[in-house]
Design an enzyme around this catalytic site. Structure first.
Site, PDB file in Angstrom:
ATOM      1  N   ASP A 146       0.847  -1.195   0.000  1.00  0.00           N
ATOM      2  CA  ASP A 146       0.000   0.000   0.000  1.00  0.00           C
ATOM      3  C   ASP A 146       0.889   1.254   0.000  1.00  0.00           C
ATOM      4  O   ASP A 146       2.011   1.211  -0.514  1.00  0.00           O
ATOM      5  CB  ASP A 146      -1.001  -0.030   1.156  1.00  0.00           C
ATOM      6  CG  ASP A 146      -2.293   0.685   0.792  1.00  0.00           C
ATOM      7  OD1 ASP A 146      -3.170   0.076   0.148  1.00  0.00           O
ATOM      8  OD2 ASP A 146      -2.414   1.896   1.130  1.00  0.00           O
TER       9      ASP A 146
ATOM     10  N   LYS B  72      -3.973  -0.735  -6.775  1.00  0.00           N
ATOM     11  CA  LYS B  72      -4.971   0.091  -6.082  1.00  0.00           C
ATOM     12  C   LYS B  72      -4.614   1.545  -6.345  1.00  0.00           C
ATOM     13  O   LYS B  72      -3.468   1.958  -6.129  1.00  0.00           O
ATOM     14  CB  LYS B  72      -4.939  -0.201  -4.584  1.00  0.00           C
ATOM     15  CG  LYS B  72      -5.755   0.764  -3.712  1.00  0.00           C
ATOM     16  CD  LYS B  72      -5.651   0.376  -2.243  1.00  0.00           C
ATOM     17  CE  LYS B  72      -6.064   1.516  -1.316  1.00  0.00           C
ATOM     18  NZ  LYS B  72      -5.842   1.174   0.112  1.00  0.00           N
TER      19      LYS B  72
ATOM     20  N   ASP C   2      -5.525   5.280  -5.390  1.00  0.00           N
ATOM     21  CA  ASP C   2      -6.207   6.143  -4.431  1.00  0.00           C
ATOM     22  C   ASP C   2      -6.602   7.463  -5.088  1.00  0.00           C
ATOM     23  O   ASP C   2      -6.245   7.707  -6.245  1.00  0.00           O
ATOM     24  CB  ASP C   2      -5.275   6.378  -3.228  1.00  0.00           C
ATOM     25  CG  ASP C   2      -6.043   6.385  -1.913  1.00  0.00           C
ATOM     26  OD1 ASP C   2      -7.233   6.732  -1.918  1.00  0.00           O
ATOM     27  OD2 ASP C   2      -5.430   6.034  -0.883  1.00  0.00           O
TER      28      ASP C   2
ATOM     29  N   ASP D 123     -13.454   5.024   4.527  1.00  0.00           N
ATOM     30  CA  ASP D 123     -12.336   4.163   4.944  1.00  0.00           C
ATOM     31  C   ASP D 123     -12.676   3.410   6.226  1.00  0.00           C
ATOM     32  O   ASP D 123     -13.276   3.961   7.134  1.00  0.00           O
ATOM     33  CB  ASP D 123     -11.089   5.019   5.239  1.00  0.00           C
ATOM     34  CG  ASP D 123     -10.506   5.648   3.981  1.00  0.00           C
ATOM     35  OD1 ASP D 123     -10.879   5.223   2.871  1.00  0.00           O
ATOM     36  OD2 ASP D 123      -9.691   6.571   4.121  1.00  0.00           O
TER      37      ASP D 123
END
Lengths: 417, 417
Positions: free
Chosen positions: A76, A153, A155, A220
């Site tokens: 991440d 991923k 964001d 989140d």
């Protein structure tokens, strides 16, 4: 990788039909547990480094997680440097924390039979302030593909939300054009204020389903029950006929965010609840925990193959709330309520979760009536299997009652006789 | 039972000096777990009945709880009928659920070496709608004393709060006059709106300390971390020099409500937090759980003798917050904060709790500095003992750093070398 062609031909249909994410992705992600800890001197065991991902990959392979279906190890935020390569303009992994580089790490992970996920941001910077992709979508897509990553991923920090309707699709095309199969995890529409993704109409969602394999649809998650409950409540408000539920299916999934199972903030009852409901939601099952330090009870939940099978059901219908005691005045004296959730499975049976959101008292009797299940009607005969007890419960006629503890669930497969 | 005399002589001093509750009461209460479930046909194992209290007494004696100090078995709401005895006007236990009567149950409990607590309400009805004491304070005090009860919790439903300044003291005198030692647990000032007990000045609290052995000072607790956290936050707001803290001591205690340990809503970290902090608060340790079904981990927390010893320290100083990271900008990026709590003990050492209210991430390093402890100053040498690990940690100079997990605590005794 038929994305671009299919989208052109079937512009109004759901078209992200590239063979990826036919069931909700499963795996592990560093975010909730390890955040953006880059201080490897003080925290050698929990900083964001290639060592963390290697250790996790080792445990996923050796402790049964990979066998159960958790096949992604996902990096991440905070893996990159703050500046692009001055010559190539490419993103660069932090040389101190990722001395072997991402491609080498991908090789390590692949050798274990696992896949590697990476993280970036559609804006000028990531949420942690690291390199973003804005203005470099094609370059970065090519770089990441050249590193052999399997999932990305993306964001949504540091970009005007008005741009996202263009940038997210543009990156989808860029990833597609690399020729490497990469699962594309979007953070749009979660960034759309003011309702944080909730006010979107079906058209936006259909577009999402054409460009992303999964998308964070709401707030989140954090490692406490208040946060997990608020995500569950989103799916109470946006139930059966909601566009969010209608749009989910093979290749394109709502993502209610990471599993908090094996962390610090959920009780055993609350962990059971999250896992059962994420399976009803056809949600990606992405853990964020320390697999070197996890209780036997938490591991047992995560490795429950019957519940995983519900989540991974091939037809991919997202389930929904079919009944709640709210307003019925029935047993909710001290706050909270009881709920019935269901999900239609490939073989015509239903997965059912009976939930109690009470926060006092003992178990409440919760009734599943056959008429709550679409197409079943009243008084029909059915069998039930308990997915936490791994036990066949026999035959029922028209209804089945289970005792459900506060903050807890019971989960069943019910099938017509 | 010198209450009345002492109060007359030392009208401005804290005077509930009748030898009772010299340390915070410990035991078990039915409320949070068993509520007002009176349906013994459907729920034979969890309805409010003499059987429940007998089974609990058996387990408290056989499973080590009594040995650890938990010596009260407390009946809560819903034990009585709805009508007084037409001849004597006395309160009556429900004959179906308490066929042997309260006096007989007291005998059973006493034979185990335990004490029996009972519940009533200062108003016309209990919160559950059962018999209240209003207009019958003396009669009921005598009835309850004749049943050999050892503790009485008096709730505050169904009475105008303006009356409570008179009725709670009047009942104190009536209980005193019975000649039987009965610990008197008040629900005043928790019922005073709008700040639910928080806006009281020191005078009200001094009066409370003269008439009640303990009093619920704030909101009711529920079996979830949001609720338990809100109680902890009360003691962050009302810290060191607050009248609430100053007034606590032998014979008169703030009661932040029941322990939720062994129930459904708290994680292991959260259970550790509640237990450690209740000991800092010099709080009554009243469990509300099912002792027949409790995990090994929860039982181990409840039976931690080193932490119980802090709670039961004979000098009875209530501890308080001495430091928090709030506003320091130090490591609280994702919400939550770290805190240092301390409690001065009889032998001059301090009990210290380092707490993290973070709900993401791994452990945070929290620093105890000797200057945080009143009277110690900077840079002094001290020893530390870990009360959860049961381990002496050696000597420190000026400061000690511990890693504290989200929603968790570490607890120590620190003492000058």
């Amino acid at each position: 990788m038929k994305l671009v062609i299919a989208a052109a031909i079937l512009s109004s249909a759901i078209a992200l039909d590239d063979g990826l994410a036919r069931t909700p992705p499963m795996g592990w992600m560093s975010w909730e547990r390890f955040l953006c800890n880059v201080d490897c001197e003080t925290y050698p065991d929990s900083c964001i480094s290639e060592d963390l991902y290697k250790r996790t990959a080792d445990l996923m392979a050796s402790e049964g997680y990979l066998d159960a279906g958790y096949d992604h190890v996902n990096i991440d935020d905070c893996w990159s440097t703050f500046e692009r390569d001055p010559v190539t303009n490419e993103q660069v992994a932090d040389p101190d924390r990722f001395p072997s580089g991402i491609k080498s790490l991908a090789g390590y992970v692949h050798d274990k039979g696992l896949k590697l996920g990476l993280y970036s941001d559609i804006g000028t910077k990531t949420c942690g302030g690291y390199l973003g992709m804005q203005d470099n979508l094609e370059l970065d897509a090519n770089t990441f593909a050249s590193w052999d990553i399997d999932m990305l991923k993306v964001d949504g920090c540091y970009q005007d939300t008005d741009m996202m309707g263009q940038t997210y699709p543009e990156l989808s095309r860029a990833l597609n054009a690399t020729g490497r199969p990469i699962i594309y995890s979007c953070s749009w529409p979660a960034y759309l204020d003011p309702d944080y993704g909730e006010a979107n109409d079906g058209e936006v969602l259909k577009e999402l389903a054409e460009i992303c394999h999964l998308w964070r649809n709401w707030d989140d998650i954090r490692d406490d029950w208040g946060s997990v409950s608020s995500v569950i409540d989103f799916w109470k408000r946006n139930s059966t006929d909601d566009p969010f539920i209608q749009v989910a299916g093979p290749g394109h999934w709502n993502d209610p965010d990471q599993l908090m199972i094996g962390d610090n903030g959920l009780s055993h009852s609350e962990e059971r609840s999250q896992f059962a409901l994420w399976a009803i939601f056809a949600a990606p099952l992405i853990m964020s925990n320390d697999l070197a330090h996890i209780s036997k009870e938490s591991k047992e939940i995560l490795l429950n193959k019957e519940i995983i099978a519900v989540d991974q059901d091939p037809v991919g219908h997202q389930g929904s709330l079919v009944w709640s005691s709210e307003g019925s005045g029935d047993g909710d004296t001290y706050g909270g309520e009881t709920r019935v959730w269901s999900r239609l499975l490939n073989d015509g049976s239903y997965a059912v979760v009976l939930q109690s959101t009470h926060s006092m008292g003992t178990a409440t009797k919760v009734k599943l009536e056959s008429s709550m299940l679409e197409g079943w009607g009243e008084g029909v005969k059915f069998t039930a299997r308990d997915l936490y007890a791994h036990e066949d419960l026999g035959e029922f006629e028209g209804e089945m009652v289970a005792e459900v503890w506060p903050s807890d669930v019971e989960m069943f497969i019910v099938d017509l006789v």
